[in-house]
Design an enzyme around this catalytic site. Structure first.
Site, mmCIF file in Angstrom:
data_model
loop_
_atom_site.group_PDB
_atom_site.id
_atom_site.type_symbol
_atom_site.label_atom_id
_atom_site.label_comp_id
_atom_site.label_asym_id
_atom_site.label_seq_id
_atom_site.Cartn_x
_atom_site.Cartn_y
_atom_site.Cartn_z
ATOM 1 N N ASP A 46 9.128 -1.780 39.771
ATOM 2 C CA ASP A 46 7.943 -1.114 40.330
ATOM 3 C C ASP A 46 8.324 0.323 40.677
ATOM 4 O OD1 ASP A 46 5.512 -2.123 42.857
ATOM 5 O OD2 ASP A 46 5.842 -0.189 41.908
ATOM 6 N N ASP A 81 2.402 0.965 36.765
ATOM 7 C CA ASP A 81 3.783 1.319 37.144
ATOM 8 C C ASP A 81 4.665 0.102 37.391
ATOM 9 O OD1 ASP A 81 2.965 0.413 39.687
ATOM 10 O OD2 ASP A 81 4.198 1.924 40.693
ATOM 11 N N GLU A 82 4.305 -1.015 36.817
ATOM 12 C CA GLU A 82 4.962 -2.273 37.186
ATOM 13 C C GLU A 82 5.130 -3.176 35.961
ATOM 14 O OE1 GLU A 82 3.433 -5.473 40.277
ATOM 15 O OE2 GLU A 82 2.290 -3.615 40.222
HETATM 16 P P1 TTP Z 1 1.697 0.833 43.685
HETATM 17 O O1 TTP Z 1 2.918 0.457 42.911
HETATM 18 O O2 TTP Z 1 1.038 -0.212 44.515
HETATM 19 O O3 TTP Z 1 2.017 2.022 44.684
HETATM 20 P P2 TTP Z 1 3.004 3.252 44.503
HETATM 21 O O4 TTP Z 1 3.763 3.186 43.234
HETATM 22 O O5 TTP Z 1 2.238 4.511 44.714
HETATM 23 O O6 TTP Z 1 3.947 3.091 45.755
HETATM 24 P P3 TTP Z 1 5.140 2.035 45.963
HETATM 25 O O7 TTP Z 1 6.368 2.864 46.116
HETATM 26 O O8 TTP Z 1 4.771 1.318 47.209
HETATM 27 O O9 TTP Z 1 5.167 1.150 44.766
HETATM 28 O O10 TTP Z 1 0.598 1.413 42.718
HETATM 29 C C1 TTP Z 1 0.918 2.209 41.579
HETATM 30 C C2 TTP Z 1 -0.074 3.323 41.439
HETATM 31 O O11 TTP Z 1 -1.394 2.797 41.341
HETATM 32 C C3 TTP Z 1 -0.097 4.270 42.610
HETATM 33 O O12 TTP Z 1 0.869 5.309 42.485
HETATM 34 C C4 TTP Z 1 -1.502 4.780 42.597
HETATM 35 C C5 TTP Z 1 -2.309 3.655 42.012
HETATM 36 N N1 TTP Z 1 -3.044 2.948 43.073
HETATM 37 C C6 TTP Z 1 -4.333 3.322 43.377
HETATM 38 O O13 TTP Z 1 -4.872 4.259 42.753
HETATM 39 N N2 TTP Z 1 -5.013 2.678 44.366
HETATM 40 C C7 TTP Z 1 -4.456 1.664 45.100
HETATM 41 O O14 TTP Z 1 -5.098 1.100 46.006
HETATM 42 C C8 TTP Z 1 -3.106 1.265 44.783
HETATM 43 C C9 TTP Z 1 -2.446 0.147 45.567
HETATM 44 C C10 TTP Z 1 -2.454 1.931 43.765
HETATM 45 MG MG MG Z 2 4.735 1.398 42.654
#
Ligand code: TTP
Ligand code: MG
Length: 390
Positions: free
Chosen positions: A8, A122-123
């Site tokens: 992730d 992103d996962e």
């Molecule tokens: P995530 O992997 O949930 O968040 P992140 O990568 O920003 O942070 P983390 O370090 O906690 O993993 O989500 C990936 C992307 O998806 C995030 O950068 C932006 C988008 N996203 C949204 O647009 N709205 C949301 O509610 C979430 C959870 C994510």
């Molecule tokens: Mg993320």
């Protein structure tokens, strides 16, 4: 040895923005979605909009870890984020840029994987069972992945390693950002036991509340709960899954995604309304955008389910979907069905509001729609030459 990794990316959208503008490194950076001015293509910074009047629309898409220290998180209304940290850097979402980076990262991961299953932008899960002999090697392997992503894209990621997808997923969130957590088979119970139940993928606030009402807060408590008790509360399928997960068991395979599962697009309205004519204009535009992306993805992509999503001004979200017997690819069907779904939905709301007003002058009345979305799912690919579903 079954070895699954969950990768992730850290604060993905904002980390990409910081990469593009290194002067933002170390600052609270907030990526804003929706709300016209702050949105993609608007070209204007959400902050300017924020300063012009605090009644700004839009929500936080994500933010840097520096911004998280102010209590800001994804899906928070922009006005609230502005209150918490007015000096943050507010940037409009640039989805096409993030998608390009995502594609490149998935390509890197593919080279390391027996099988890869992308689960969001992103996962991904990757199965590396045939590539390592023990947990020590798995850790080195994941380190190499992290290094390659960082060298090629300048981005950090967090990786969880475990004997199945559930453990790997929980582990990737265990240390973040830039984490690497290995949960060996023999340590699974010890790792899971103290965690709150919400750490189990799929356990949201509703399940959490039901479990709390029967005295279950930790995974340890859930693991020792009688299966029959869970089945009677949650049904046989979900009750069993909860029980399995709490006991560290998950047989599900890393599934290669042949095609994406769905395409969707949504938009915040210029003004909250219940006016069908106005909302239909948005529906048409969204349907066109979804359809355009289907075509971009490749010829021969068909859909069977069409759904609309409605968010009210109280932020409650409602969806309606229709699944047809046959697959479609044309914009006309998409627009027609989406329009029917929204019309039915709005009529229902009007009736409810009228009835609500009869019994209680305030109940339900006055709700307005804030944003709408259109989604197609149940996709399949048709081999253009053979007209065959693959
Ligand atoms: P995530 O992997 O949930 O968040 P992140 O990568 O920003 O942070 P983390 O370090 O906690 O993993 O989500 C990936 C992307 O998806 C995030 O950068 C932006 C988008 N996203 C949204 O647009 N709205 C949301 O509610 C979430 C959870 C994510
Ligand atoms: Mg993320």
């Amino acid at each position: 040895m079954r070895t699954i990794l969950h990768i992730d990316m850290d604060s993905f959208f904002s980390a990409i923005e910081v990469n593009e503008k290194p002067e933002l490194k170390g600052l609270p950076v907030i990526v804003v979605v929706g709300g016209g001015r702050g949105g993609e293509g608007g070209g204007r910074r959400g902050r300017a909009a924020a300063e012009r009047g605090r009644k700004i629309r839009g929500v936080v898409s994500t933010c840097s870890y520096e911004a998280r220290e102010y209590g800001i998180y994804s899906a928070m209304p922009l006005s609230k984020a502005y209150e918490l940290c007015p000096d943050a850097i507010f940037l409009p979402v640039r989805m096409s840029l993030y998608k390009q980076v995502s594609v490149r990262i998935m390509e890197i991961l593919r080279n390391y994987a027996d099988k890869i299953e992308q689960v969001s932008i992103d996962e991904a899960f990757i199965d590396i069972s045939s590539r390592v002999q023990n947990w020590g090697e798995a850790r080195e392997y994941a380190d190499a992945i992290k290094r390659e992503i960082e060298e090629k894209e300048g981005l950090t990621s967090s990786i969880g390693i475990g004997p199945n997808k559930t453990i790997a997923k929980i582990a990737s969130g265990f240390v973040k950002p830039n984490g690497l957590t290995v949960v060996e088979q023999e340590n699974v119970q010890e790792f899971l036991a103290p965690l709150p139940v919400k750490k189990i993928p799929g356990v949201g606030p509703k399940t959490e509340a039901i479990l709390a009402s029967i005295g279950i807060k930790t995974v340890r408590q859930l693991a020792s709960c009688d299966l029959q008790k869970l089945v009677s509360r949650f049904g046989s399928k979900y009750g069993w899954l909860l029980h399995q997960a709490a006991n560290g068991m998950d047989e599900s395979e890393v599934e290669e995604n042949l095609v994406r599962k769905s395409f969707s697009s949504e938009k915040t309205l210029a003004e909250n309304t219940l006016d069908l004519a106005i909302i239909n204009q948005y529906i048409d535009e969204l349907a066109e955008s979804v359809h355009g992306r289907l075509l971009e993805e490749g010829e021969g992509l068909l859909f069977k389910t069409i759904a609309i999503k409605v968010k009210f001004d109280d932020f409650s979200i409602h969806t309606r979907a229709k699944t047809d017997r046959s697959f479609h690819s044309d914009l006309r069907t998409l627009v027609k069905t989406a329009r029917e779904l929204i019309a039915e939905f709005i009529n229902g709301v009007r009736e409810e509001d009228v009835m609500g007003a009869g019994t209680d002058a305030c109940a339900g009345a006055g709700r307005r729609i804030r944003s709408v979305g259109v989604r197609v799912s149940n996709l399949c690919v048709v081999d253009a030459k053979q007209r065959r579903i693959v």
